[in-house]
Design an enzyme around this catalytic site. Sequence first.
Site, mmCIF file in Angstrom:
data_model
loop_
_atom_site.group_PDB
_atom_site.id
_atom_site.type_symbol
_atom_site.label_atom_id
_atom_site.label_comp_id
_atom_site.label_asym_id
_atom_site.label_seq_id
_atom_site.Cartn_x
_atom_site.Cartn_y
_atom_site.Cartn_z
ATOM 1 N N HIS A 143 -21.235 -34.973 0.344
ATOM 2 C CA HIS A 143 -19.864 -34.613 -0.015
ATOM 3 C C HIS A 143 -19.610 -34.895 -1.494
ATOM 4 O O HIS A 143 -20.410 -35.547 -2.166
ATOM 5 C CB HIS A 143 -18.855 -35.384 0.840
ATOM 6 C CG HIS A 143 -18.737 -34.876 2.237
ATOM 7 N ND1 HIS A 143 -19.556 -35.316 3.261
ATOM 8 C CD2 HIS A 143 -17.909 -33.954 2.789
ATOM 9 C CE1 HIS A 143 -19.230 -34.687 4.386
ATOM 10 N NE2 HIS A 143 -18.239 -33.861 4.121
ATOM 11 N N LYS A 147 -14.804 -38.390 -2.247
ATOM 12 C CA LYS A 147 -14.645 -38.767 -0.832
ATOM 13 C C LYS A 147 -14.846 -40.265 -0.685
ATOM 14 O O LYS A 147 -15.843 -40.824 -1.142
ATOM 15 C CB LYS A 147 -15.640 -37.998 0.041
ATOM 16 C CG LYS A 147 -15.423 -38.204 1.534
ATOM 17 C CD LYS A 147 -16.309 -37.261 2.348
ATOM 18 C CE LYS A 147 -16.113 -37.456 3.847
ATOM 19 N NZ LYS A 147 -14.740 -37.144 4.283
#
Length: 250
Positions: A143, A147
């Site tokens: 990600h 995040k």
Amino acid sequence: MVRAIMHGCNGKMGRVVTELVREDGGIELVAGVDAYTEAPNEYPVFASVEQCDVEADVVIDFSNAKAVDGLLDYCGKRRLPVVLCTTGLSKEQLEKVEETAKETAVLRSANMSLGINLLLKLLKDATKVLAPAGFDIELVEKHHNLKVDAPSGTALALADSINEEAGNVYEYVYDRSKVREKRDKKEIGISAVRGGTIVGEHEVIYAGPDEVIEFKHTAYSKGVFGKGAVEAAKFLAGKPAGLYDMSEVV
């Protein structure tokens, strides 16, 4: 026409959902909730969900774990269905989700995309064949660098899907750097990568003697999650109290 409140309306996913709803003839946003209220919106925005007094049929939530408790209290008290898309919830919060589902309809999913929810089903079939054959199972998720939770909620959902099919015999291992020993057969390794602007990538590896089988899902934009949330909201509006998931939407 379904009337929805966007909880976390000025965040990245909130903006995505706002745009998607604008193009959807079956749903409209009648209010938003966000700590930052200065962004221009076509609907009224409240600094907290407790302040929101607009009548609605459902709430779409893309906020953060800290805001979820107040949201669940609000929805439970008003018998207002909620599509809960926020990840990184604690064990206590997950228990609260179940309690709230006794008062109103709650749809919770670690990932709202159609592809991921199909993958959850495919992994059960793969595990049914490969786990008894002794295949080692590993997950790698990637990600963007903003995040905050790791591993991702989706990675844990994929691991749970595998583990449930196998009879919950696996333990999850997140870091092998401190233990110098052979890999246990009853473990699922989960690795998290954070970097750049990666929207979301999940790879599940079944490694056996002389062969490897890989399942991979890549999201190229946040639109896939927003679209799923919008469809879930239309599905959930008017539903009786209970806990729902994306398998019932797709």
